[in-house]
Design a protein around this motif. Sequence first.
Motif: not given
Lengths: 377, 315
Positions: B172-181, B251-256, B261-264, B93-99
Amino acid sequence: MTVEVKSLTKIYQVGSSEELAVDSIDFEIGANEFFTLVGPSGCGKSTTLRCIAGLETPTSGQILVDGEDVTQTAPNNRGLAMMFQDIALYPHMNVVENIAYPLKVRGVDKTERQERAREVAELMQIPELLNKYPGELSGGQRQRTAIARTIVYNPSALLMDEPLSDLDAQLKVEIRKEIQRIHERAGVPTIYVTHDQSEALSMSDRIAVMNDGHVMGIGSPDELYESPENTFVAAFIGNPSINLVPATLGDGGGDRVTVDLGGEATERELTEGRPVGTDVEVGIRPERVDVLPDPDAGKLTGTLELIERIGDRRLATVDIDDGEIRALNLSTDTLAEGSTVSVAFDWADVHLFDGESGEALAHPIADVQRNEPTESV
Amino acid sequence: MSLRESLASGQLHGYRQDLFGMLSKRWVFVALTVVPALAVFGFVNMFPMLWALAASFFEVGAFQPSWTWAGIENFETVLANSDFWASIRRSVIFAAGSVVLQVTTGTALAILLDRKFSFKRVIRAIALVPYIVPTAVLSFVALWMGNARYGIINQLLVEVGLISEFIAWYGTTDLAMLSVIVTSSWKFTIFVTIIVLARLQSIPASIYEAATVSGASRWDRFKDITLPNLKGVLFIVVLLRGVWMFNKFDIIFILTNGGPINTTTTASIYAYRTAFSDFNLGEAAAVSTLLFVLLVGAAIVYFYFFEPSQEVRVE
């Protein structure tokens, strides 16, 4: 279809300074006319063409296609076709896609545009190349594809920006013929830009000679060659270039004057009166000059500097007091470089130009009048 | 004897001749150009890879120097663990979203920069800054910008009226992945821009002009000239960015830190945790090896389906 250019001016902003590329030029191109803009590089000929195409926006002036003002029309809506110096085929499309592209953007459906592209390819004698890519074609084949692409959609005029300048001499002649054939067939005005005067002379119905953003002369190839308006046109048209020798107007003044050159004088009628003592330039085409081995036989004496071979002709360069004279008529084969010779010409063949403005004052006397005793005094 | 004198006497010329002669020898040239790169690559890349590959077949504790042979036990454990599969899914998800985000905005920015307009250089410079700034610095800047109490992003969005209250973007669990992307794209978009822009600038202007005069609108030109010319370079960009983002760690390690709860917790974070929180180095090596195999497999499929040799047409 006609194309009209009305007081077209184009000024480029180069940094903080302005550069005048085209300075208020006018011309009109008739239906089915082959019109050439010729001049040295930087004279504004390409800019003029690009303004007509709409690729440049004129600073002022108008472009009319078939009487309709298209100055503000977007280039893709002008219905024109253009060929470029670097051919500009789409490298990622094969030949048939290249040719059919103008039809594609016009919404012609696929089978019809393939059909029409095939027809035009047939006409250009490249039907076997349809599935090849531009990278796989020879120079001549690319040119043919590019021509096919410009005529496939029946444009209202053909614009060509030095399309032949990258070709070798033999191919040039071949593609030149193709362009003329296509021009005839399309039945629309063609505006052709070149720096090569011989190309212009051999292809055009009419030519505009440009220099420094101005049209220096406009007319048929014969008109420009026989009666150039000024020294620039005289020198630009014709190869080898016309001889220009300084002289002074003698007796008479006004319309009827004598010109002294090499101790000989002739009486000529001028188109515009000039006072006695005016500096003029005597123009004489190398084709009309003879080189004689006898130093006293001709009008001017000099040293034979050089003999060059140009095709089947020989060009002699003779150093005289006021410069040099190029001549194409060598009276004998035994003339040696370095020897003292004389040059001869017929007074009836000379042009006279104003020494200062370069404006033409008199042109050669037509052959029919030659026999009348107007020659030397 | 001065240099000038040596040159004049031809003596130096002799030495230079010898030097050039030696450098011209094939093996000398190969050794001088390839060996240093190969040595670094071997030391920094190949050695750890082989080391990890070997370690994945052993039980390796962080506090005991001896390795115990474990066969494929590590792999069995990892593959049976649903946390591992969840982390793989997050990596995808992270790779696809970022790309997707990087390639679209990066290409758009390149097309913008390919035009002539004022402040072009300023924009290009600004866009380049996040790429030059170290990831750690950028991440901390992003953290503060997205801070739930003082963050400027919250401030702006509230003022514009897009959100009504401050949001903990990275918490926020819903937003963390999006924010990291979004944050990673902020940093890496310019990479896409640089490569795409180079390709755009190599397309001759006369091709566009020919299309224009023959009736092509701006959209036609984009669709029929720009895009086909970008295909080859986009293929490579998607591949590179995909692989790099899939493996992204810092970048993920530092941000979150993988949370909330493991969402990222992507696969690389998962591997790190296995190694340095659970101190199970053998299993961590197995995770890394599996990621490697997965990426190689994906790359092969990618090349097979998109046939870059056909798309990357070099004229």
